[in-house]
Design a protein around this motif. Structure first.
Motif, mmCIF file in Angstrom:
data_model
loop_
_atom_site.group_PDB
_atom_site.id
_atom_site.type_symbol
_atom_site.label_atom_id
_atom_site.label_comp_id
_atom_site.label_asym_id
_atom_site.label_seq_id
_atom_site.Cartn_x
_atom_site.Cartn_y
_atom_site.Cartn_z
ATOM 1 N N ARG A 34 0.827 -1.271 -0.010
ATOM 2 C CA ARG A 34 -0.096 -0.093 0.117
ATOM 3 C C ARG A 34 0.752 1.003 0.004
ATOM 4 O O ARG A 34 2.131 1.235 0.257
ATOM 5 N N ILE A 36 1.259 5.439 1.170
ATOM 6 C CA ILE A 36 0.808 6.843 1.636
ATOM 7 C C ILE A 36 1.632 7.937 0.795
ATOM 8 O O ILE A 36 2.930 7.878 0.793
ATOM 9 N N LYS A 51 -3.857 12.751 -7.916
ATOM 10 C CA LYS A 51 -5.128 12.427 -7.699
ATOM 11 C C LYS A 51 -5.313 11.706 -9.079
ATOM 12 O O LYS A 51 -6.375 10.760 -8.804
ATOM 13 N N ARG A 60 -6.172 1.826 -6.752
ATOM 14 C CA ARG A 60 -6.732 3.153 -6.104
ATOM 15 C C ARG A 60 -7.028 2.997 -4.700
ATOM 16 O O ARG A 60 -6.745 3.652 -3.521
ATOM 17 N N ASP A 61 -7.399 1.589 -4.461
ATOM 18 C CA ASP A 61 -7.694 1.400 -3.051
ATOM 19 C C ASP A 61 -6.695 0.875 -2.208
ATOM 20 O O ASP A 61 -6.484 1.046 -0.901
ATOM 21 N N LYS A 62 -5.328 0.915 -2.685
ATOM 22 C CA LYS A 62 -4.201 0.764 -2.019
ATOM 23 C C LYS A 62 -3.494 2.003 -1.535
ATOM 24 O O LYS A 62 -2.509 2.188 -0.909
ATOM 25 N N PHE A 63 -4.107 3.148 -1.932
ATOM 26 C CA PHE A 63 -3.541 4.497 -1.799
ATOM 27 C C PHE A 63 -4.162 5.265 -0.651
ATOM 28 O O PHE A 63 -5.642 5.132 -0.458
ATOM 29 N N THR A 64 -3.357 6.025 0.246
ATOM 30 C CA THR A 64 -3.724 6.937 0.791
ATOM 31 C C THR A 64 -3.161 8.203 0.598
ATOM 32 O O THR A 64 -2.008 8.355 0.525
ATOM 33 N N VAL A 66 -2.362 12.238 1.514
ATOM 34 C CA VAL A 66 -2.472 13.006 2.515
ATOM 35 C C VAL A 66 -2.165 14.604 2.027
ATOM 36 O O VAL A 66 -1.015 14.836 1.417
ATOM 37 N N SER A 81 3.859 10.148 9.547
ATOM 38 C CA SER A 81 3.204 9.234 8.809
ATOM 39 C C SER A 81 3.271 7.800 9.290
ATOM 40 O O SER A 81 2.199 6.883 9.220
#
Length: 83
Positions: A34, A36, A51, A60-64, A66, A81
């Motif tokens: 994943r 960050i 983005k 996309r579900d593996k990204f956070t 910030v 983080s």
């Protein structure tokens, strides 16, 4: 036992380089990861590019993502983080 990787990618005004970084990471053959991705108050087009890349990715579900509201600098972004 399979290891999970977490990529921590702080950036500031990296519009020219961030695309290569994200695409290289997503192209890896190891799938248990994943990411960050930390925008340290960039003033260029980097945040909208990040983005766009993430939203258009099958990962996309593996990204956070910030978005900092105060400049932290690269080392502090990484340490904060991981807490």
């Amino acid at each position: 036992m399979k290891n999970k990787f977490v990529f921590v990618i702080p950036y500031y005004n990296a519009e020219e380089d961030i695309s290569n970084t994200l695409h290289s990471m997503m192209a890896q053959s190891y799938s248990d990861w994943r990411a960050i991705v930390i925008n340290d108050m960039s003033t260029d087009g980097g945040p909208s590019l990040v983005k766009k890349i993430v939203e258009g990715s099958i990962h996309r579900d593996k990204f956070t993502l910030v978005d900092r509201t105060e400049k932290h600098g690269e080392v502090r972004n990484t340490l904060v983080s991981l807490e």
